[in-house]
Design a protein around this motif. Structure first.
Motif, mmCIF file in Angstrom:
data_model
loop_
_atom_site.group_PDB
_atom_site.id
_atom_site.type_symbol
_atom_site.label_atom_id
_atom_site.label_comp_id
_atom_site.label_asym_id
_atom_site.label_seq_id
_atom_site.Cartn_x
_atom_site.Cartn_y
_atom_site.Cartn_z
ATOM 1 N N GLY A 121 -1.490 40.503 34.262
ATOM 2 C CA GLY A 121 -2.033 39.460 35.132
ATOM 3 C C GLY A 121 -1.156 39.218 36.358
ATOM 4 N N TRP A 122 0.182 39.278 36.180
ATOM 5 C CA TRP A 122 1.102 39.074 37.305
ATOM 6 C C TRP A 122 0.925 40.171 38.356
ATOM 7 C CZ3 TRP A 122 3.743 35.716 39.820
ATOM 8 C CH2 TRP A 122 4.769 36.115 40.684
ATOM 9 N N GLN A 123 0.750 41.401 37.900
ATOM 10 C CA GLN A 123 0.544 42.513 38.843
ATOM 11 C C GLN A 123 -0.797 42.389 39.569
ATOM 12 O OE1 GLN A 123 2.698 44.784 39.746
ATOM 13 N NE2 GLN A 123 4.274 44.205 38.256
ATOM 14 N N ILE A 124 -1.809 41.895 38.857
ATOM 15 C CA ILE A 124 -3.123 41.700 39.493
ATOM 16 C C ILE A 124 -3.014 40.659 40.605
ATOM 17 C CG2 ILE A 124 -5.502 40.896 39.123
ATOM 18 C CD1 ILE A 124 -5.275 42.040 36.259
ATOM 19 N N LEU A 125 -2.236 39.606 40.372
ATOM 20 C CA LEU A 125 -2.028 38.583 41.403
ATOM 21 C C LEU A 125 -1.352 39.175 42.640
ATOM 22 C CD1 LEU A 125 -0.884 35.514 39.250
ATOM 23 C CD2 LEU A 125 -3.078 35.807 40.428
ATOM 24 N N GLN A 126 -0.467 40.167 42.416
ATOM 25 C CA GLN A 126 0.212 40.808 43.535
ATOM 26 C C GLN A 126 -0.729 41.727 44.319
ATOM 27 O OE1 GLN A 126 3.488 39.740 43.910
ATOM 28 N NE2 GLN A 126 2.878 38.517 42.137
ATOM 29 N N ASN A 127 -1.704 42.307 43.602
ATOM 30 C CA ASN A 127 -2.611 43.252 44.250
ATOM 31 C C ASN A 127 -4.025 43.061 43.707
ATOM 32 O OD1 ASN A 127 -3.742 45.355 45.660
ATOM 33 N ND2 ASN A 127 -2.735 46.994 44.486
ATOM 34 N N VAL A 175 -8.622 39.728 22.343
ATOM 35 C CA VAL A 175 -8.071 41.081 22.429
ATOM 36 C C VAL A 175 -8.572 41.839 23.659
ATOM 37 C CG1 VAL A 175 -7.893 43.323 21.281
ATOM 38 C CG2 VAL A 175 -7.737 41.217 19.940
ATOM 39 N N MET A 176 -9.885 41.866 23.872
ATOM 40 C CA MET A 176 -10.431 42.618 25.006
ATOM 41 C C MET A 176 -9.917 42.083 26.351
ATOM 42 S SD MET A 176 -14.421 43.453 25.894
ATOM 43 C CE MET A 176 -14.870 44.384 27.366
ATOM 44 N N PRO A 177 -9.920 40.757 26.571
ATOM 45 C CA PRO A 177 -9.360 40.263 27.839
ATOM 46 C C PRO A 177 -7.894 40.647 28.039
ATOM 47 C CG PRO A 177 -10.661 38.551 26.777
ATOM 48 C CD PRO A 177 -10.538 39.661 25.797
ATOM 49 N N CYS A 178 -7.089 40.584 26.970
ATOM 50 C CA CYS A 178 -5.665 40.937 27.083
ATOM 51 C C CYS A 178 -5.485 42.408 27.451
ATOM 52 C CB CYS A 178 -4.932 40.641 25.773
ATOM 53 S SG CYS A 178 -4.742 38.878 25.401
ATOM 54 N N LEU A 179 -6.250 43.276 26.799
ATOM 55 C CA LEU A 179 -6.147 44.710 27.079
ATOM 56 C C LEU A 179 -6.572 45.022 28.513
ATOM 57 C CD1 LEU A 179 -7.544 46.273 23.769
ATOM 58 C CD2 LEU A 179 -5.183 46.254 24.551
ATOM 59 N N LEU A 180 -7.685 44.422 28.943
ATOM 60 C CA LEU A 180 -8.171 44.685 30.302
ATOM 61 C C LEU A 180 -7.192 44.180 31.356
ATOM 62 C CD1 LEU A 180 -12.001 43.956 29.920
ATOM 63 C CD2 LEU A 180 -10.875 46.172 30.181
ATOM 64 N N LEU A 181 -6.585 43.019 31.111
ATOM 65 C CA LEU A 181 -5.578 42.507 32.043
ATOM 66 C C LEU A 181 -4.420 43.493 32.178
ATOM 67 C CD1 LEU A 181 -5.439 38.700 31.130
ATOM 68 C CD2 LEU A 181 -6.027 39.663 33.373
ATOM 69 N N ASN A 182 -4.020 44.094 31.043
ATOM 70 C CA ASN A 182 -2.902 45.027 31.104
ATOM 71 C C ASN A 182 -3.277 46.310 31.834
ATOM 72 O OD1 ASN A 182 -1.080 47.340 29.647
ATOM 73 N ND2 ASN A 182 0.017 45.391 29.832
ATOM 74 N N TYR A 183 -4.462 46.863 31.515
ATOM 75 C CA TYR A 183 -4.885 48.098 32.190
ATOM 76 C C TYR A 183 -5.060 47.872 33.700
ATOM 77 C CZ TYR A 183 -5.666 50.646 27.821
ATOM 78 O OH TYR A 183 -5.496 51.292 26.629
ATOM 79 N N PHE A 184 -5.700 46.767 34.059
ATOM 80 C CA PHE A 184 -5.871 46.456 35.471
ATOM 81 C C PHE A 184 -4.510 46.208 36.129
ATOM 82 C CE2 PHE A 184 -10.262 46.197 34.461
ATOM 83 C CZ PHE A 184 -10.979 46.205 35.656
#
Length: 641
Positions: free
Chosen positions: A200-206, A266-275
């Motif tokens: 999630g932190w990386q998504i906020l950056q980009n 689980v699915m939201p956590c995994l997607l946040l990490n992949y994104f």
């Protein structure tokens, strides 16, 4: 891919549909047991897509294409195919390939295609054994390899540490996992929360990476790089490994809690990490991105937090591997009960949880295979080439079984069923075909294990069928035997129980007993244990008996394929069969067959030899049926097949 991991939920006779715990508590428990395999995929799935054989250019378009493929794969295969559709196909609350096959067989009746459904289910089960060897190896190796991100000089310690952890894991199985299992859910919740936060932190950056939600980028990936995109599917599918576990473990937690865990956490956590991994790569210059993509999971964390992340990931992969090993035990028990594997020594490691079992032969075979895999492939990237083909093969088979489910069980019209099945066949078939390109690099291993397991399972089922047919051909009708024997043999006090595989004819042990000992007990019971095609049998339907007069009885004990065949306990509920059974005055007579080659063999000689070897090495019926050791007599006989 975990197939039916032991879980901390009680198994009600009805098959797991009612649970004493609340839905939320069961959902939390499922996070610790079920989702370890798919939850640890971010360690290597995204990395292998770029660092694998596809040689994908690292730029915005390709990063968006890969992340979009991962998102839509997770949505179609896991969320829709398994969690939404197949979880509705429960066999008295149980899921998984064998449970689904049993359900379909019951509804297909005498259909001429029934044999094909059985073969598909057996092959899916066979592929699982290859997967259960690779999953612990690649999961633990990929986590320990995180040490090289902390300090490249630690590379030489990766394999020794991974092997030490894996050997410890297999040594732990004999003690059971009830105590450490209580820690699984809290640890996995922390793990999922951490990887979601890092992503999630990386998504906020980009935030530009969120464009990957649009399937346009997945389609354009194929349009611009057809062959490369197709090869990338072989790595993208690593993101959905463990998807069948969600279906297989349904009986432990229930459909509702499993769906709540998946969609709600689980699915939201995994997607946040992949994104997040995609956002980090997409935001870097090409040269730096080429270095970071070699291990993006651990580089999501800042330098001071990488070592704790390595430790957390290692514990998570330890838990994921535990679930796969437990699944191997459970699927083996089901296969034994359904007649595809010879009897093996099964130990129960919990006094309260029937699903927590330990099978020494399976445990040590898996341990040897895992050690060989680690020493042969050396790192998780090499193992990734072998991973995926067993999973995609099993998923494709489940899609074919799903087609039969729609038509035979749910009674869909073919024009409704065909488009749905076609969509999933195209998706699953594409993944499977893409993984076939990895056969020379290691994909041959799970296929080889699968074919060997398939050969053994079908040989045992075929040989067992032939042996029963030969024995029934020469069997003497019980009615004739009872009339002729009642006055020709001395009757002695006590009860004799003769175990019989068939509900017709006289067991060979009874014939040999009267021939050599020339005595009959006051009460003679011919007992057959039947395994139903449902997970659990209603206790009111457990026992059945027929009084044949003159102290002779024919009795049947019925069990589901998920139940322990405890004959002494079952006999306690069969009081009408000539009175109660006192184990101190009851003797059990077992037949042990020796195979002889027939003039007209029912299968090739080499398969007969394999069957004979399996028969010789199968566990004693005394152990399998929990018979008292000091009350058992074995009598041998010879059978031609």
């Amino acid at each position: 891919m975990s197939d039916t991991a032991a879980a901390p939920a009680h198994h009600p006779p009805e098959g797991g549909k009612s649970h004493s715990a609340s839905k939320t508590a069961l959902a939390v428990g499922a996070i610790g047991i079920v989702f370890g395999d798919i939850g640890t995929s971010p360690l290597y799935a995204f990395r292998e897509t770029f660092a694998g054989t596809a040689n994908i250019a690292i730029d915005r378009m390709h990063v968006l294409g890969v992340v979009s493929l991962i998102f839509w794969s997770m949505l179609l295969v896991v969320a829709i195919q398994y969690v939404t559709i197949l979880m509705r196909a429960d066999n008295k609350g149980q899921g998984g390939s064998l449970a689904l096959v049993a359900l379909l067989s019951r509804h297909m009746g005498q259909s001429k295609y029934k044999w094909l459904v059985l073969l598909l289910g057996v092959f899916a089960t066979s592929l699982f054994y290859g997967d259960s060897m690779i999953t612990p190896a690649i999961s633990v190796l990929s986590a320990v390899e995180g040490l090289t991100v902390v300090d490249p000089g630690l590379q030489q310690f990766v394999i020794p540490i991974a092997l030490g952890l894996l050997v410890f894991l297999f040594m732990l199985q004999a003690r059971g996992t009830a105590k450490v299992g209580a820690l699984f859910a809290p640890v996995m919740i922390v793990y999922f929360t951490v990887i979601a936060g890092l992503g999630g932190w990386q998504i906020l950056q980009n935030p530009d990476i969120l464009w990957a939600l649009n399937p346009y980028y997945a389609v354009m990936f194929f349009v611009s790089d057809g062959v490369v995109a197709f090869l990338a599917l072989g790595a993208v599918v690593l993101a959905v490994t463990g998807s069948e576990a969600l279906y297989s473990d349904m009986g432990h937690f229930g459909r509702g809690p499993m769906r709540l865990s998946w969609f709600g956490f689980v699915m939201p956590c995994l997607l946040l990490n992949y994104f997040g991994q995609g956002a980090m790569i997409a935001g870097l210059p090409a040269e730096e991105a080429a270095v970071v993509v070699q291990n993006p999971f651990f580089l999501l964390a800042s330098e001071e937090w990488r070592l704790p992340l390595v430790f957390l990931a290692t514990v998570a992969t330890f838990i994921a591997s535990q679930a796969v090993i437990s699944g191997a035990f459970s699927i083996t028990q089901q296969a034994i009960q359904m007649g595809y594997i010879p009897r093996l020594n099964i130990r129960h490691t919990s006094e309260t949880e029937g699903g927590q079992i330990y099978i020494p032969a399976v445990n040590w075979a898996l341990m040897v295979a895992v050690i060989i895999l680690v020493l042969t492939f050396q790192n998780s990237s090499n193992l990734a080439a072998a991973y995926g083909i067993a999973v995609t093969g099993a998923v494709t088979i489940d899609t074919l079984l799903m087609a039969v489910l729609f038509v035979s069980v749910w009674k869909w019209k073919w024009w409704y069923a065909a488009p749905v099945v076609l969509v999933f066949l195209i998706v699953d078939g594409a993944y499977f075909t893409a993984n076939l390109t990895k056969v020379p690099q290691g994909g041959w291993f799970p296929l080889a294990v699968g074919f060997i397991a398939f050969l053994l399972l079908t040989t045992w089922a075929r040989g067992r069928k032939l042996m029963r047919e030969r024995m029934s051909e020469v069997a003497l009708p019980m009615e004739i035997f009872a009339k002729s024997a009642k006055n020709s043999a001395l009757r002695v006090p006590g009860t004799a129980i003769f175990m019989a595989s068939s509900t017709a004819g006289v067991p060979s042990a009874l014939l040999h007993n009267i021939k050599h000992n020339k005595v009959l007990h006051e009460r003679v019971v011919i007992l057959t244990v039947e395994i139903a095609d449902v997970p659990y049998v209603d206790p009111t339907e457990r026992c059945d008996f027929t009084d044949m007069g003159d102290g002779f009885y024919r009795a049947i004990l019925r069990y589901g394929f998920m139940e322990e065949t405890d004959v002494p306990t079952g006999l306690k509920h069969m009081e009408r069969c000539g009175g109660e059974f006192d184990m101190m005055h009851t003797s059990f007579f077992l037949s042990r067959q020796t195979l002889l080659a027939s003039d007209k063999p029912g299968m090739p000689i080499w398969r007969e030899k394999i069957f004979a070897w399996m028969l010789r090495n199968s566990a004693s019926a005394m152990d399998f049926f929990n018979l008292p050791t000091n009350r058992v007599v074995e009598l041998g006989s010879q059978v031609e097949i």
